[in-house]
Design an enzyme around this catalytic site. Structure first.
Site, PDB file in Angstrom:
ATOM      1  N   LYS A  74      79.441   5.686  -8.931  1.00  0.00           N
ATOM      2  CA  LYS A  74      81.129   5.083  -8.503  1.00  0.00           C
ATOM      3  C   LYS A  74      80.693   4.878  -7.196  1.00  0.00           C
ATOM      4  O   LYS A  74      80.455   5.436  -6.537  1.00  0.00           O
ATOM      5  CB  LYS A  74      81.445   5.793  -8.806  1.00  0.00           C
ATOM      6  CG  LYS A  74      83.513   5.576  -8.941  1.00  0.00           C
ATOM      7  CD  LYS A  74      83.327   5.912  -9.490  1.00  0.00           C
ATOM      8  CE  LYS A  74      86.173   6.222  -9.904  1.00  0.00           C
ATOM      9  NZ  LYS A  74      86.927   7.475  -9.987  1.00  0.00           N
ATOM     10  N   SER A 149      89.866   4.818 -13.498  1.00  0.00           N
ATOM     11  CA  SER A 149      88.730   3.773 -12.956  1.00  0.00           C
ATOM     12  C   SER A 149      87.805   4.071 -12.171  1.00  0.00           C
ATOM     13  O   SER A 149      87.317   2.519 -11.653  1.00  0.00           O
ATOM     14  CB  SER A 149      89.710   4.657 -11.148  1.00  0.00           C
ATOM     15  OG  SER A 149      88.452   6.206 -10.826  1.00  0.00           O
ATOM     16  N   SER A 173      89.890   9.164 -15.171  1.00  0.00           N
ATOM     17  CA  SER A 173      89.024   8.321 -14.963  1.00  0.00           C
ATOM     18  C   SER A 173      87.650   8.358 -15.309  1.00  0.00           C
ATOM     19  O   SER A 173      86.565   7.471 -15.166  1.00  0.00           O
ATOM     20  CB  SER A 173      88.468   7.956 -13.511  1.00  0.00           C
ATOM     21  OG  SER A 173      90.329   6.903 -12.437  1.00  0.00           O
TER      22      SER A 173
HETATM   23  N1  GLN Z   1      95.109   7.002 -13.607  1.00  0.00           N
HETATM   24  C1  GLN Z   1      94.832   8.057 -13.396  1.00  0.00           C
HETATM   25  C2  GLN Z   1      95.116   7.764 -11.839  1.00  0.00           C
HETATM   26  O1  GLN Z   1      95.534   6.253 -11.411  1.00  0.00           O
HETATM   27  C3  GLN Z   1      93.535   8.763 -12.818  1.00  0.00           C
HETATM   28  C4  GLN Z   1      92.216   8.405 -11.914  1.00  0.00           C
HETATM   29  C5  GLN Z   1      91.560   8.897 -11.701  1.00  0.00           C
HETATM   30  O2  GLN Z   1      90.903  10.140 -12.354  1.00  0.00           O
HETATM   31  N2  GLN Z   1      90.764   8.653 -10.229  1.00  0.00           N
HETATM   32  O3  GLN Z   1      95.394   8.487 -11.063  1.00  0.00           O
END
Ligand code: GLN
Length: 465
Positions: A74, A149, A173
């Site tokens: 990532k 994400s 994410s």
């Molecule tokens: N969707 C969640 C957020 O926007 C989780 C994102 C993540 O785990 N990086 O914070």
């Protein structure tokens, strides 16, 4: 599903395929991929490493299980001398001065990073549309989001562009894109894997973990990346995961939260498929226990109060003076302002402004301090429940992946879609998404450091369902 890592290891060892062919093939697929899952290809770097593996094999030397296995990273992880953009304008030309611990451990084991993967900018999002490189498309339907994400990472595994990928999970994410693309994604217990070298989103819930196409591959990767790291004081030592023994259905009690299932926002098909999983378990003599989650409506607000505060603090370091893209102005203050306002995306700015608001004098007691207290209550509740059951299962998300473009119109709706993932992040618990039971899979949680039990239970589910 069999282990892809073991299969490729055999193919490499028996010279059925050369490492260079393997890596080049994946790079070629990534280059033309229609899902927009790759930010940067590590062409020369990866090919050079692959040739070394081939030389070793030709000399008749034995290779390790992970040696020569191509994987994705990532684009919020540092890999020395390579760009780490966080899918942002700020860092789109930023080269990493060192390598993240988890990635270094994989490299030391012989695995080969081949791509920096598209993701929501700084991990901010649930759909992977918040990226300066554009949305990542779902592996199964290009009109739908990949989930975020770590969307690029999940899509690359689903399309077999990478054998596994390393993502980051702050509130869902890894799990959510894994579910949206029908692969496995593990958010380990907080502290099991070092966070050193991943860009901090919310330091108190950030976790590093694998996305892969089998439980066995998840275990292989976890056994390499886990462990104490002096560069991350929250890390702890853990035993290796061993999946050779099966668990007996009668020996296990599975809990689920009735409020999660009765939630009006839950898609009816996901609900009925989830209830069907419970029925199958009961039929196979697994004890199933309904539990209550009294504060369901507090989950999303508590999570966002905490993580926005932390991301506002963490991203304060990005002002153009130390890292990334700097925009000059008449004076230093103006330069900070314009650098930050031009380089962060709208979604990241929303979170920074929100975070500074919840931390500001006059508001912090009412919002931030209160959220921390509620976090403790939620954590204690879940841990108490885990004294009565071995495993908790829950849906991944209230709905199926939305069409690309839809979520951008309503950030609040996107935040609410995180309802089932964020609680286990606040509670620091290990949780796996497995592509079983519903169209977006299910989440499987257990007590801290019980990743082995989660994966063994998943193997049982695969046999039963
Ligand atoms: N969707 C969640 C957020 O926007 C989780 C994102 C993540 O785990 N990086 O914070």
């Amino acid at each position: 599903m069999e282990s892809k890592i073991r299969k490729l290891h055999q193919d490499l060892s028996s010279q059925k395929i050369s490492c260079e062919e393997l890596v080049q093939g994946k790079l070629d697929e990534l280059k033309i991929n229609a899902q927009n899952s790759a930010n940067f290809l590590l062409n020369d770097y990866a090919i050079e490493k692959a040739r070394k593996v081939d030389e070793k094999i030709k000399k008749g030397e034995k290779i390790n299980l992970l040696e020569g296995i191509p994987f994705g990273v990532k684009d919020v992880f540092l890999l020395q001398e390579q760009i780490a953009s966080a899918s942002s304008d700020f860092l789109k030309k930023y080269k990493s001065p060192y390598t993240a611990t988890a990635i270094q451990k994989l490299i030391d084991a012989g695995a080969i990073p081949i791509v920096k993967e598209n993701c929501d900018s700084f991990g901010h999002g649930s759909t992977n549309e918040n990226s300066i490189f554009g949305a990542v498309k779902n592996a199964n339907n290009e009109n739908l989001v990949s989930g975020g994400s770590s969307g690029g990472s999940a899509v690359n595994v689903a399309k077999e562009y990478t054998v596994f990928s390393i993502g980051g999970d702050t509130g869902g994410s890894i799990r959510q894109p894994a579910g949206f693309n029908n692969v496995y994604g593990l958010k380990p217990s907080y502290g099991r894997v070092s966070r050193f070298g991943i860009m901090a989103y919310a330091s108190s819930t950030d976790c590093v973990g694998p996305i892969a196409s089998s439980t066995e591959d998840i275990a292989i990767v976890m056994n390499i990346i886990s462990g104490k790291d002096t560069k991350d004081q929250t890390t702890f030592e853990s035993n290796d995961i061993n999946l050779s023994e099966k668990i007996n259905p009668q020996s296990i009690t599975v809990g689920y939260y009735t409020e999660f299932i009765e939630n009006e926002g839950l898609n009816p098909k996901i609900k009925s498929d989830f209830l069907n999983v419970l029925e199958q378990l009961k039929k196979n003599n697994v004890k199933v226990k309904p539990l209550n989650f009294p504060n369901t409506e507090a989950l999303v607000s508590t999570y966002y109060a905490v993580v926005m505060a932390e991301t506002a603090s963490n991203l304060a370091r990005l002002d153009g003076s130390m890292y990334g893209n700097r925009i000059e102005a008449d004076n230093l203050k103006e330069s900070y302002l314009i650098t930050r306002s031009e380089n962060f995306t709208e979604e990241s700015k929303r979170r920074i402004v929100g975070g500074n608001q919840v931390l500001s004098q006059g508001h912090s007691d009412d919002i931030y301090i209160k959220a921390r207290k509620i976090r403790t209550v939620l954590t204690n509740n879940i841990n108490d429940d885990l004294k009565q059951v071995d495993i908790l299962i829950s849906p991944l998300s209230p709905s199926n992946p939305p069409e690309i473009g839809n979520s951008l119109k309503n950030p609040m709706e996107m935040y609410l879609s995180d309802i089932y993932t964020v609680g286990f992040s606040l509670a620091e618990l290990p949780t796996l998404t497995a592509p079983i039971g519903t169209d977006t899979g299910i989440q499987i949680t257990s007590s801290k450091a019980q990743e082995e039990l989660i994966l063994k239970f998943t193997n049982l589910l695969n046999e039963l369902i």
